[in-house]
Design an enzyme around this catalytic site. Structure first.
Site, PDB file in Angstrom:
ATOM      1  N   ASP A  63      36.422   8.983  16.622  1.00 47.03           N
ATOM      2  CA  ASP A  63      35.884   7.650  16.913  1.00 47.03           C
ATOM      3  C   ASP A  63      35.207   7.760  18.273  1.00 47.03           C
ATOM      4  O   ASP A  63      35.872   7.955  19.297  1.00 47.03           O
ATOM      5  CB  ASP A  63      37.021   6.622  16.945  1.00 47.03           C
ATOM      6  CG  ASP A  63      36.504   5.211  17.231  1.00 47.03           C
ATOM      7  OD1 ASP A  63      35.379   5.078  17.763  1.00 47.03           O
ATOM      8  OD2 ASP A  63      37.244   4.251  16.939  1.00 47.03           O
ATOM      9  N   SER A 147      16.263   4.380  19.117  1.00 47.42           N
ATOM     10  CA  SER A 147      15.564   3.647  18.056  1.00 47.42           C
ATOM     11  C   SER A 147      14.218   3.174  18.593  1.00 47.42           C
ATOM     12  O   SER A 147      14.066   2.980  19.807  1.00 47.42           O
ATOM     13  CB  SER A 147      16.389   2.416  17.642  1.00 47.42           C
ATOM     14  OG  SER A 147      15.672   1.630  16.715  1.00 47.42           O
ATOM     15  N   TYR A 160      21.462  -5.204  19.855  1.00 49.47           N
ATOM     16  CA  TYR A 160      21.263  -3.835  19.363  1.00 49.47           C
ATOM     17  C   TYR A 160      20.101  -3.189  20.118  1.00 49.47           C
ATOM     18  O   TYR A 160      20.207  -2.057  20.607  1.00 49.47           O
ATOM     19  CB  TYR A 160      20.981  -3.848  17.850  1.00 49.47           C
ATOM     20  CG  TYR A 160      20.625  -2.489  17.296  1.00 49.47           C
ATOM     21  CD1 TYR A 160      21.608  -1.535  17.045  1.00 49.47           C
ATOM     22  CD2 TYR A 160      19.297  -2.144  17.031  1.00 49.47           C
ATOM     23  CE1 TYR A 160      21.279  -0.272  16.550  1.00 49.47           C
ATOM     24  CE2 TYR A 160      18.962  -0.891  16.538  1.00 49.47           C
ATOM     25  CZ  TYR A 160      19.955   0.039  16.302  1.00 49.47           C
ATOM     26  OH  TYR A 160      19.623   1.285  15.815  1.00 49.47           O
ATOM     27  N   LYS A 164      20.072   0.196  22.634  1.00 45.32           N
ATOM     28  CA  LYS A 164      19.237   1.383  22.422  1.00 45.32           C
ATOM     29  C   LYS A 164      18.285   1.606  23.599  1.00 45.32           C
ATOM     30  O   LYS A 164      17.955   2.756  23.926  1.00 45.32           O
ATOM     31  CB  LYS A 164      18.478   1.267  21.095  1.00 45.32           C
ATOM     32  CG  LYS A 164      19.394   1.301  19.868  1.00 45.32           C
ATOM     33  CD  LYS A 164      20.153   2.623  19.752  1.00 45.32           C
ATOM     34  CE  LYS A 164      20.883   2.771  18.432  1.00 45.32           C
ATOM     35  NZ  LYS A 164      21.583   4.050  18.312  1.00 45.32           N
TER      36      LYS A 164
HETATM   37  N1  LIG Z   1      18.656   3.521   9.675  1.00 45.31           N
HETATM   38  C1  LIG Z   1      17.759   3.049  10.519  1.00 45.31           C
HETATM   39  O1  LIG Z   1      16.861   2.309  10.129  1.00 45.31           O
HETATM   40  C2  LIG Z   1      17.819   3.422  11.976  1.00 45.31           C
HETATM   41  C3  LIG Z   1      16.683   3.219  12.764  1.00 45.31           C
HETATM   42  C4  LIG Z   1      16.739   3.569  14.106  1.00 45.31           C
HETATM   43  C5  LIG Z   1      17.886   4.126  14.633  1.00 45.31           C
HETATM   44  N2  LIG Z   1      18.977   4.312  13.831  1.00 45.31           N
HETATM   45  C6  LIG Z   1      20.157   4.921  14.422  1.00 45.31           C
HETATM   46  O2  LIG Z   1      20.469   6.091  13.699  1.00 45.31           O
HETATM   47  C7  LIG Z   1      21.850   6.409  13.900  1.00 45.31           C
HETATM   48  C8  LIG Z   1      22.486   6.778  12.566  1.00 45.31           C
HETATM   49  O3  LIG Z   1      22.534   5.627  11.742  1.00 45.31           O
HETATM   50  P1  LIG Z   1      22.213   5.667  10.175  1.00 45.31           P
HETATM   51  O4  LIG Z   1      21.035   4.811   9.985  1.00 45.31           O
HETATM   52  O5  LIG Z   1      22.188   7.063   9.688  1.00 45.31           O
HETATM   53  O6  LIG Z   1      23.447   4.835   9.607  1.00 45.31           O
HETATM   54  P2  LIG Z   1      24.669   5.240   8.671  1.00 45.31           P
HETATM   55  O7  LIG Z   1      25.479   3.997   8.573  1.00 45.31           O
HETATM   56  O8  LIG Z   1      24.187   5.884   7.427  1.00 45.31           O
HETATM   57  O9  LIG Z   1      25.449   6.324   9.519  1.00 45.31           O
HETATM   58  C9  LIG Z   1      26.216   6.006  10.639  1.00 45.31           C
HETATM   59  C10 LIG Z   1      27.415   6.937  10.687  1.00 45.31           C
HETATM   60  O10 LIG Z   1      28.125   6.682  11.908  1.00 45.31           O
HETATM   61  C11 LIG Z   1      29.520   6.623  11.616  1.00 45.31           C
HETATM   62  N3  LIG Z   1      30.186   5.819  12.621  1.00 45.31           N
HETATM   63  C12 LIG Z   1      30.125   4.483  12.808  1.00 45.31           C
HETATM   64  N4  LIG Z   1      30.914   4.109  13.819  1.00 45.31           N
HETATM   65  C13 LIG Z   1      31.475   5.253  14.320  1.00 45.31           C
HETATM   66  C14 LIG Z   1      32.378   5.531  15.373  1.00 45.31           C
HETATM   67  N5  LIG Z   1      32.878   4.548  16.130  1.00 45.31           N
HETATM   68  N6  LIG Z   1      32.722   6.814  15.597  1.00 45.31           N
HETATM   69  C15 LIG Z   1      32.217   7.819  14.834  1.00 45.31           C
HETATM   70  N7  LIG Z   1      31.381   7.614  13.812  1.00 45.31           N
HETATM   71  C16 LIG Z   1      31.009   6.335  13.550  1.00 45.31           C
HETATM   72  C17 LIG Z   1      29.591   6.005  10.229  1.00 45.31           C
HETATM   73  O11 LIG Z   1      30.818   6.260   9.597  1.00 45.31           O
HETATM   74  C18 LIG Z   1      28.410   6.690   9.533  1.00 45.31           C
HETATM   75  O12 LIG Z   1      28.784   7.920   8.948  1.00 45.31           O
HETATM   76  C19 LIG Z   1      22.464   5.188  14.585  1.00 45.31           C
HETATM   77  O13 LIG Z   1      22.613   5.447  15.963  1.00 45.31           O
HETATM   78  C20 LIG Z   1      21.427   4.104  14.356  1.00 45.31           C
HETATM   79  O14 LIG Z   1      21.478   3.101  15.344  1.00 45.31           O
HETATM   80  C21 LIG Z   1      18.970   3.982  12.520  1.00 45.31           C
END
Ligand SMILES: NC(=O)c1ccc[n+]([C@@H]2O[C@H](COP(=O)([O-])OP(=O)(O)OC[C@H]3O[C@@H](n4cnc5c(N)ncnc54)[C@H](O)[C@@H]3O)[C@@H](O)[C@H]2O)c1
Length: 262
Positions: A63, A147, A160, A164
């Site tokens: 975590d 992001s 959010y 970021k």
């Molecule tokens: N998907 C998008 O559109 C997008 C766009 C810009 C940035 N992001 C960023 O990309 C990153 C990955 O997100 P994603 O889109 O792949 O989402 P996702 O939900 O598919 O993956 C997120 C992962 O983080 C894990 N997680 C959450 N809280 C946690 C914690 N406290 N400790 C350890 N693991 C934890 C979850 O279990 C999951 O496996 C994030 O930082 C998100 O802000 C996503």
């Protein structure tokens, strides 16, 4: 990757989405991967997918909001692979897009804890290990997944976006502070991607309307284990920043956004 020494990467949130794609890409490039997540089954699935193809990976329950989990993750990494070269702070969280006056203390605290304080913990735990790596002549690189929302406004996601923007700011500051030690820090700024968080970002907006704001006309993609499309937009860029070819890149906040910020 170049160089002969085995390299080791820890990827947070590697149980799904971008993090899983980054773990797969590292493994394909011959890097040993520490898959860190809070969803143990999903994290183990990432490991199994890598090891079934001959790659090296272990799972650690981490975590990212808990210092003791970071300490344990580093200990497991060093025990399994003898050191660490790359830390990818990818785990992230957001609330469902909503007007700012409807956001709660919990929404705010989780954005800051998962997206930003995680990096505070990772720096305190991983920097001493990075220094040991540098003493042996190996590369030491941190990539923080920010992001496009950390660069431009996104109504409905104010806290959010703020978290970021702070990720980008701290990445730049760390790159300056540790530049003389040749420890590099960069941020990746994905546009909306086909992952578990997507529906929270899009909110009420029809997806077609959002896609019109991206010149290349599609969402960013995580990676599949296969060599066939979909492309591995975020994984390719993240892993590139860890290569020797990127050795003069530090303090960068790289949009991987199909031109959204152009
Ligand atoms: N998907 C998008 O559109 C997008 C766009 C810009 C940035 N992001 C960023 O990309 C990153 C990955 O997100 P994603 O889109 O792949 O989402 P996702 O939900 O598919 O993956 C997120 C992962 O983080 C894990 N997680 C959450 N809280 C946690 C914690 N406290 N400790 C350890 N693991 C934890 C979850 O279990 C999951 O496996 C994030 O930082 C998100 O802000 C996503």
């Amino acid at each position: 990757m170049t160089g002969n020494a085995p390299r080791v990467a820890l990827v947070t949130g590697a149980g799904s989405g971008f993090g899983r794609g980054i773990a797969y890409k590292f493994a394909k490039d011959g890097v040993a991967v520490v898959v860190a997540d809070i969803v143990d089954k999903a994290g183990q699935e990432t490991v199994d997918a890598i090891t079934s193809k001959g790659g090296k990976a272990i799972y650690v329950h981490c975590d990212v909001t808990k210092r003791e989990d970071w300490d344990a993750a580093l200990a497991a990494t060093e025990q399994a692979f003898g050191g660490i070269n790359f830390v990818i702070n990818n785990a992230g969280w957001t609330y469902q897009s909503k007007p700012v006056l409807q956001t709660t203390d919990k929404d705010f605290d989780l954005c800051i804890d998962v997206n930003l304080k995680s990096i505070f913990h990772s720096v305190h735990v991983m920097l001493p290990a990075f220094r040991r790596t540098r003493e042996k002549g190996g590369p030491a690189v941190m990539v923080n997944v920010a992001s496009t929302a950390g660069i431009m406004g996104r109504p409905g996601l104010s806290w959010y976006c703020a978290s970021k923007a702070a990720v980008i700011s701290v990445t730049k500051n760390l790159s300056i502070e540790f530049g003389a030690e040749q420890i590099r820090f960069n941020a990746i700024c994905p546009v909306i991607g086909n992952t578990g968080l997507k529906s929270k970002f899009v909110g009420e907006l029809p997806e077609e309307a959002f896609l019109k704001t991206i010149p290349l006309g599609r969402c960013s993609e995580p990676e599949a284990l296969t060599a066939t499309p979909p492309p591995a937009d975020i994984a390719n860029s993240t892993c590139f920043l860890c290569t020797d070819e990127a050795s003069f890149l530090t303090g960068v906040a790289l949009p991987v956004d199909g031109g959204r910020l152009a």
